[in-house]
Write a protein that holds these residues in place. Sequence first.
Motif, PDB file in Angstrom:
ATOM      1  N   TRP A  81      27.280  23.312 -10.265  1.00 44.52           N
ATOM      2  CA  TRP A  81      27.320  21.930 -10.757  1.00 44.52           C
ATOM      3  C   TRP A  81      26.733  20.936  -9.755  1.00 44.52           C
ATOM      4  N   ASP A  82      26.180  21.438  -8.637  1.00 43.38           N
ATOM      5  CA  ASP A  82      25.677  20.548  -7.595  1.00 43.38           C
ATOM      6  C   ASP A  82      24.224  20.173  -7.871  1.00 43.38           C
ATOM      7  N   ASP A  83      23.806  19.030  -7.337  1.00 50.51           N
ATOM      8  CA  ASP A  83      22.446  18.561  -7.610  1.00 50.51           C
ATOM      9  C   ASP A  83      21.791  17.948  -6.382  1.00 50.51           C
ATOM     10  N   ASP A  84      22.139  18.461  -5.177  1.00 48.87           N
ATOM     11  CA  ASP A  84      21.409  17.994  -4.014  1.00 48.87           C
ATOM     12  C   ASP A  84      21.294  19.099  -2.984  1.00 48.87           C
ATOM     13  N   VAL A  85      20.434  18.871  -1.983  1.00 47.75           N
ATOM     14  CA  VAL A  85      20.205  19.816  -0.895  1.00 47.75           C
ATOM     15  C   VAL A  85      20.413  19.069   0.414  1.00 47.75           C
ATOM     16  N   ASP A  86      21.175  19.681   1.329  1.00 47.19           N
ATOM     17  CA  ASP A  86      21.461  19.088   2.630  1.00 47.19           C
ATOM     18  C   ASP A  86      20.978  20.016   3.740  1.00 47.19           C
ATOM     19  N   VAL A  87      20.231  19.442   4.679  1.00 49.05           N
ATOM     20  CA  VAL A  87      19.700  20.182   5.820  1.00 49.05           C
ATOM     21  C   VAL A  87      19.996  19.384   7.080  1.00 49.05           C
ATOM     22  N   ALA A  88      20.345  20.074   8.159  1.00 48.71           N
ATOM     23  CA  ALA A  88      20.586  19.425   9.453  1.00 48.71           C
ATOM     24  C   ALA A  88      19.563  19.918  10.461  1.00 48.71           C
ATOM     25  N   MET A  89      19.143  19.002  11.351  1.00 47.76           N
ATOM     26  CA  MET A  89      18.153  19.335  12.372  1.00 47.76           C
ATOM     27  C   MET A  89      18.599  18.762  13.713  1.00 47.76           C
ATOM     28  N   PRO A  90      18.413  19.492  14.808  1.00 47.22           N
ATOM     29  CA  PRO A  90      18.625  18.878  16.120  1.00 47.22           C
ATOM     30  C   PRO A  90      17.785  17.613  16.242  1.00 47.22           C
ATOM     31  N   ARG A  91      18.317  16.600  16.910  1.00 46.30           N
ATOM     32  CA  ARG A  91      17.652  15.297  16.973  1.00 46.30           C
ATOM     33  C   ARG A  91      16.197  15.398  17.443  1.00 46.30           C
ATOM     34  N   ALA A  92      15.919  16.210  18.449  1.00 43.64           N
ATOM     35  CA  ALA A  92      14.548  16.321  18.949  1.00 43.64           C
ATOM     36  C   ALA A  92      13.612  16.857  17.874  1.00 43.64           C
ATOM     37  N   ASP A  93      14.060  17.836  17.101  1.00 46.46           N
ATOM     38  CA  ASP A  93      13.232  18.404  16.036  1.00 46.46           C
ATOM     39  C   ASP A  93      13.070  17.399  14.898  1.00 46.46           C
ATOM     40  N   TYR A  94      14.133  16.684  14.596  1.00 44.31           N
ATOM     41  CA  TYR A  94      14.109  15.652  13.550  1.00 44.31           C
ATOM     42  C   TYR A  94      13.066  14.588  13.883  1.00 44.31           C
ATOM     43  N   ASP A  95      13.068  14.111  15.120  1.00 42.68           N
ATOM     44  CA  ASP A  95      12.111  13.077  15.505  1.00 42.68           C
ATOM     45  C   ASP A  95      10.677  13.619  15.517  1.00 42.68           C
ATOM     46  N   ARG A  96      10.525  14.859  15.934  1.00 38.28           N
ATOM     47  CA  ARG A  96       9.178  15.442  15.927  1.00 38.28           C
ATOM     48  C   ARG A  96       8.677  15.617  14.504  1.00 38.28           C
ATOM     49  N   LEU A  97       9.562  15.934  13.558  1.00 38.67           N
ATOM     50  CA  LEU A  97       9.166  16.044  12.158  1.00 38.67           C
ATOM     51  C   LEU A  97       8.526  14.747  11.685  1.00 38.67           C
ATOM     52  N   PHE A  98       9.110  13.607  12.082  1.00 36.64           N
ATOM     53  CA  PHE A  98       8.551  12.325  11.661  1.00 36.64           C
ATOM     54  C   PHE A  98       7.237  12.009  12.362  1.00 36.64           C
ATOM     55  N   ARG A  99       7.077  12.505  13.572  1.00 39.39           N
ATOM     56  CA  ARG A  99       5.818  12.254  14.274  1.00 39.39           C
ATOM     57  C   ARG A  99       4.683  13.105  13.735  1.00 39.39           C
ATOM     58  N   GLU A 100       4.943  14.368  13.439  1.00 39.92           N
ATOM     59  CA  GLU A 100       3.869  15.305  13.135  1.00 39.92           C
ATOM     60  C   GLU A 100       3.913  15.858  11.718  1.00 39.92           C
ATOM     61  N   GLY A 101       5.060  15.760  11.057  1.00 40.21           N
ATOM     62  CA  GLY A 101       5.211  16.369   9.744  1.00 40.21           C
ATOM     63  C   GLY A 101       4.418  15.730   8.624  1.00 40.21           C
ATOM     64  N   PRO A 102       4.347  14.380   8.542  1.00 43.24           N
ATOM     65  CA  PRO A 102       3.658  13.760   7.397  1.00 43.24           C
ATOM     66  C   PRO A 102       2.234  14.245   7.190  1.00 43.24           C
ATOM     67  N   ALA A 103       1.513  14.530   8.249  1.00 46.06           N
ATOM     68  CA  ALA A 103       0.125  14.981   8.125  1.00 46.06           C
ATOM     69  C   ALA A 103       0.022  16.385   7.545  1.00 46.06           C
ATOM     70  N   LEU A 104       1.124  17.140   7.589  1.00 42.48           N
ATOM     71  CA  LEU A 104       1.114  18.525   7.112  1.00 42.48           C
ATOM     72  C   LEU A 104       1.701  18.683   5.718  1.00 42.48           C
ATOM     73  N   LEU A 105       2.395  17.664   5.242  1.00 40.42           N
ATOM     74  CA  LEU A 105       3.019  17.744   3.922  1.00 40.42           C
ATOM     75  C   LEU A 105       1.979  17.670   2.810  1.00 40.42           C
ATOM     76  N   GLY A 106       2.281  18.320   1.683  1.00 39.57           N
ATOM     77  CA  GLY A 106       1.441  18.180   0.509  1.00 39.57           C
ATOM     78  C   GLY A 106       1.393  16.734   0.045  1.00 39.57           C
ATOM     79  N   ALA A 107       0.337  16.371  -0.673  1.00 41.56           N
ATOM     80  CA  ALA A 107       0.134  14.979  -1.069  1.00 41.56           C
ATOM     81  C   ALA A 107       1.251  14.441  -1.948  1.00 41.56           C
ATOM     82  N   GLU A 108       1.967  15.307  -2.647  1.00 41.88           N
ATOM     83  CA  GLU A 108       3.022  14.855  -3.560  1.00 41.88           C
ATOM     84  C   GLU A 108       4.354  14.621  -2.850  1.00 41.88           C
ATOM     85  N   TYR A 109       4.403  14.840  -1.530  1.00 43.47           N
ATOM     86  CA  TYR A 109       5.661  14.696  -0.802  1.00 43.47           C
ATOM     87  C   TYR A 109       5.605  13.490   0.125  1.00 43.47           C
TER      88      TYR A 109
END
Length: 270
Positions: A49-77
């Motif tokens: 009956w659930d309708d969401d997804v939760d993920v946790a990341m160490p702070r350093a990895d979380y911040d790096r995702l924002f620095r480098e991740g957008p360029a690697l994501l598909g255009a629809e994300y």
Amino acid sequence: MSSQLRTIQLQELEILLEFQRVCGLLGLRYYLTAGTLLGAVRHRGFIPWDDDVDVAMPRADYDRLFREGPALLGAEYVLQDYRTEPNFPYYFAKLRRRGTYAEEPVLRAIEMDQGIYIDLFPLDLCPDREKPAAAFFKGVELLDCCVLARVSREFVCGYEKRAARLLWKLGQRLPNRALFALREGLRHLAGRFSSGGRLCTVGGHHGYPRETYEAAWFQDTTTLAFEGRDFPAPGAWDKLLTNMYGDYLTLPEEADRQGHLADKERNDNP
């Protein structure tokens, strides 16, 4: 399970797989957490009956995702938090898929990309002592509520104590960028009260103390099956789930089995 709910779940799974792909390219650490971790352990997939997804990341990895991740994501994300959206009200981030639909009543008025999403929580240092830890959670909650009140007429303040209501009203007079800066200041201050032995995910549904963890629980990583795919989880996932839910293997009453993308409140014990 309704066909609409299952459609939402499968779209969220696609977002999670895109997130997994980008994390793999960048070598980022992440873990299933909260209801998604519970679903993997108890149902080997989504809680029915659930309708969401939760993920946790160490702070350093979380911040790096924002620095480098957008360029690697598909255009629809689109990756969203307060750094990418001037009106984004939450402490944690969302990864959305454009062109999909998710009903978020309090966010109707915000001018940003909408759509079905997964929640990304940074794992931050938690103060060792209980009072500073609880104050960290309460402070972030108050600042989040100030932003929500500024961006949504549908948000209702639940504070009853006079001091909390006064701070909430004063906070609404500050621009969002000031509220975000105060929130970041609280995070850094909390880190000064921490020896590194405790971590937390702040701003989530369960709050303090259920979203505080021993850092040792994440020292080892295991793999759990979720909807036929393998995802990383904290090695001490049993301790995390027990801390968050208590007897997590016992199903809730049928009346309490509900998600939150529709105009509902999340259940404390999914």
